[in-house]
Design a protein around this motif. Sequence first.
Motif, PDB file in Angstrom:
ATOM      1  N   TYR A 130       0.834  -1.210   0.000  1.00 13.39           N
ATOM      2  CA  TYR A 130       0.000   0.000   0.000  1.00 13.39           C
ATOM      3  C   TYR A 130       0.867   1.258   0.000  1.00 13.39           C
ATOM      4  CZ  TYR A 130      -3.405   3.432   1.613  1.00 13.39           C
ATOM      5  OH  TYR A 130      -4.197   4.545   1.740  1.00 13.39           O
ATOM      6  N   LEU A 131       1.929   1.268   0.780  1.00 15.16           N
ATOM      7  CA  LEU A 131       2.823   2.427   0.800  1.00 15.16           C
ATOM      8  C   LEU A 131       3.531   2.610  -0.542  1.00 15.16           C
ATOM      9  CD1 LEU A 131       4.391   2.100   4.361  1.00 15.16           C
ATOM     10  CD2 LEU A 131       2.674   3.740   3.591  1.00 15.16           C
ATOM     11  N   LEU A 132       3.887   1.509  -1.198  1.00 12.53           N
ATOM     12  CA  LEU A 132       4.467   1.618  -2.539  1.00 12.53           C
ATOM     13  C   LEU A 132       3.470   2.233  -3.519  1.00 12.53           C
ATOM     14  CD1 LEU A 132       6.393  -1.762  -2.991  1.00 12.53           C
ATOM     15  CD2 LEU A 132       7.365   0.518  -2.668  1.00 12.53           C
ATOM     16  N   LEU A 133       2.199   1.846  -3.391  1.00  6.83           N
ATOM     17  CA  LEU A 133       1.173   2.407  -4.272  1.00  6.83           C
ATOM     18  C   LEU A 133       1.000   3.905  -4.030  1.00  6.83           C
ATOM     19  CD1 LEU A 133      -1.141   1.855  -6.343  1.00  6.83           C
ATOM     20  CD2 LEU A 133      -2.643   1.542  -4.367  1.00  6.83           C
ATOM     21  N   LEU A 134       0.908   4.293  -2.759  1.00 10.50           N
ATOM     22  CA  LEU A 134       0.757   5.715  -2.441  1.00 10.50           C
ATOM     23  C   LEU A 134       1.968   6.517  -2.925  1.00 10.50           C
ATOM     24  CD1 LEU A 134      -0.801   5.818   1.142  1.00 10.50           C
ATOM     25  CD2 LEU A 134      -1.923   6.260  -1.040  1.00 10.50           C
ATOM     26  N   LEU A 194     -12.609   7.346   2.813  1.00  7.49           N
ATOM     27  CA  LEU A 194     -11.928   8.623   3.009  1.00  7.49           C
ATOM     28  C   LEU A 194     -10.801   8.546   4.022  1.00  7.49           C
ATOM     29  CD1 LEU A 194     -15.133  10.894   3.089  1.00  7.49           C
ATOM     30  CD2 LEU A 194     -13.698  10.289   1.132  1.00  7.49           C
ATOM     31  N   ILE A 195     -10.496   7.338   4.480  1.00  6.49           N
ATOM     32  CA  ILE A 195      -9.412   7.133   5.447  1.00  6.49           C
ATOM     33  C   ILE A 195      -8.292   6.368   4.771  1.00  6.49           C
ATOM     34  CG2 ILE A 195      -8.756   6.094   7.650  1.00  6.49           C
ATOM     35  CD1 ILE A 195     -11.648   6.372   8.547  1.00  6.49           C
ATOM     36  N   LEU A 196      -7.093   6.890   4.804  1.00  2.57           N
ATOM     37  CA  LEU A 196      -5.959   6.177   4.223  1.00  2.57           C
ATOM     38  C   LEU A 196      -5.687   4.910   5.016  1.00  2.57           C
ATOM     39  CD1 LEU A 196      -3.450   9.038   3.329  1.00  2.57           C
ATOM     40  CD2 LEU A 196      -5.216   7.991   1.916  1.00  2.57           C
ATOM     41  N   SER A 197      -5.852   3.779   4.359  1.00  2.00           N
ATOM     42  CA  SER A 197      -5.688   2.496   5.034  1.00  2.00           C
ATOM     43  C   SER A 197      -5.414   1.428   3.993  1.00  2.00           C
ATOM     44  CB  SER A 197      -6.944   2.139   5.839  1.00  2.00           C
ATOM     45  OG  SER A 197      -6.884   0.807   6.314  1.00  2.00           O
ATOM     46  N   PRO A 198      -4.577   0.437   4.298  1.00  2.00           N
ATOM     47  CA  PRO A 198      -4.319  -0.645   3.336  1.00  2.00           C
ATOM     48  C   PRO A 198      -5.509  -1.563   3.130  1.00  2.00           C
ATOM     49  CG  PRO A 198      -3.192  -1.067   5.409  1.00  2.00           C
ATOM     50  CD  PRO A 198      -3.724   0.324   5.494  1.00  2.00           C
ATOM     51  N   GLU A 199      -6.537  -1.429   3.956  1.00  2.00           N
ATOM     52  CA  GLU A 199      -7.712  -2.284   3.804  1.00  2.00           C
ATOM     53  C   GLU A 199      -8.374  -2.111   2.439  1.00  2.00           C
ATOM     54  OE1 GLU A 199      -9.935  -3.484   7.810  1.00  2.00           O
ATOM     55  OE2 GLU A 199      -9.920  -1.318   7.488  1.00  2.00           O
ATOM     56  N   MET A 200      -8.364  -0.866   1.926  1.00  2.00           N
ATOM     57  CA  MET A 200      -9.037  -0.627   0.655  1.00  2.00           C
ATOM     58  C   MET A 200      -8.291  -1.271  -0.506  1.00  2.00           C
ATOM     59  SD  MET A 200     -11.941   0.623   0.615  1.00  2.00           S
ATOM     60  CE  MET A 200     -11.712   1.391   2.209  1.00  2.00           C
ATOM     61  N   LEU A 201      -6.977  -1.205  -0.490  1.00  2.00           N
ATOM     62  CA  LEU A 201      -6.190  -1.864  -1.523  1.00  2.00           C
ATOM     63  C   LEU A 201      -6.372  -3.371  -1.454  1.00  2.00           C
ATOM     64  CD1 LEU A 201      -4.039  -1.938  -3.762  1.00  2.00           C
ATOM     65  CD2 LEU A 201      -2.290  -1.905  -1.952  1.00  2.00           C
ATOM     66  N   TYR A 202      -6.365  -3.909  -0.246  1.00  2.00           N
ATOM     67  CA  TYR A 202      -6.527  -5.350  -0.102  1.00  2.00           C
ATOM     68  C   TYR A 202      -7.932  -5.780  -0.527  1.00  2.00           C
ATOM     69  CZ  TYR A 202      -5.481  -9.942   1.797  1.00  2.00           C
ATOM     70  OH  TYR A 202      -5.239 -11.285   1.931  1.00  2.00           O
TER      71      TYR A 202
END
Length: 488
Positions: A130-134, A194-202
């Motif tokens: 997720y951090l790589l994506l951001l 609207l919350i930055l979290s890896p849950e959405m990518l997963y």
Amino acid sequence: MQWRKTFRYLIWFVYTLITGTLAVGVVSLLCVRSGLDAYWGIFFTALYAAAVGGGTILICKGMPGISLFVHRNRSLFLVLEVIVAATFVVVGVLFRIEGIADAQEGAVYYEMARAEGDILPIAHGAVYVYLLLLRTFYFLLGSDFAVGVWVQVILQILASGVLFLIIRKFAGVMAALVTLGFCMCAPFMIRNALILSPEMLYFFLLMAAVLIVTADYLKLCHPFLFFPIGVLISVYCYLDILGLLLLLLAFATISHRQEAADEAGKGVAVICCVVGLCCGFCVCVLAGAILSGTSMPEAAEAWFTLYQPKSFHVPAVVEGVASDVEGIMLLGLMVFGIFSFWHDTERECVTWCVLAVCLVMTAGFYGILTNEMPGSFLLYVLFAVLAGTGVGQCLRTVPYMRKKAAEDIFEDREEETWEKAAEEPNQEKTSSVEVPMEDKGEKKINFIENPLPLPKKHIPRTLDFSREVGSTGEDFDHAVTADDDFDI
């Protein structure tokens, strides 16, 4: 098989227990806030459940007529489906756009993605990806906080669209529309977008994998193809322990393979899937060790330490259904599934989803899930699927879908009648109607007289005459006189 029926009934009991407990808890909480005693929640919940049960029975009785009407107006209902789905998406996008300006949560991921240098080694699995994506999007589109929020919104909308297609395929249009309505318009889903979290990518990656695992070709192809499916599942498991849900889904796909009598083939598919999971996981651990600069045993120990079970406790894993109006609507629709299950137990669609809910809740109770991926979001999505499926099983339009099977039965019986007529031309012809009789556990066939005329037996014909003429005695060239002009 009998054990499958018993298993379905057991899952139905678990589903009823979960839904009833949560419904009573939410209604009792509302009663306390309104100044009533908590036990009134049990009364109101039971009253609502009785009303839903009666309504479900009436709906199921009227479904043959409704199904025929829908079948005759398929184009109209397809247009309505597109309009309703598009409305949900547009409304959901507008709600999210309205909240982007006030979105400030998840700043930790924002700072970590903007920081120069390598990503911190504490970021593991899904968090690292997720951090790589951001970081990629911040590098391409600028380091504004809203860029990350837009990434969240787009990922959630795309994943919800894929989920809509999957539910529509297996549970019907109504179930898919209800699920899409919750995914697009529910406050819980909007808030998490609207919350930055890896849950959405997963969530997005998980829906893409579900689309692959549930593909129709897997029900027809060779069982060894489940080996790469197991490898794919191992990648998701290494990113986060919730990837085990894909293994559950793979087992469901194997159990529904069309070679129903080929139990050995299903066993081979299960073994291939598990072997692929183990082999792929070892490769993932090796890759993690190389990237982190550690040994393979240390990388494996770090993963198992992160997801090892802890002491039992009840976390806020069900917080998505604890709000007032949203929780009442979600659980109220889930109650339909308690009664619609009995409408057609052979084609129910809640068993594997209930197992996934139990797996997520058990992992949350024993502290297996991490703080970055607590599982509450995925649990809410599963509840939304159950709510849609519960309603969809009541409104499933299937009678006209079984018309082809009925025609095949009549054609088979007609062919059987004609075959008997050809075999026994001189006997009185009968057609058979199979009547179930309790005679030593077998079915007895009761013959009735066939009122329809039957064709006559074909008898080959030969040319035979009473006078035989030899081939040498025939002469058709008759001599005529020179002045005979009859042939002119």
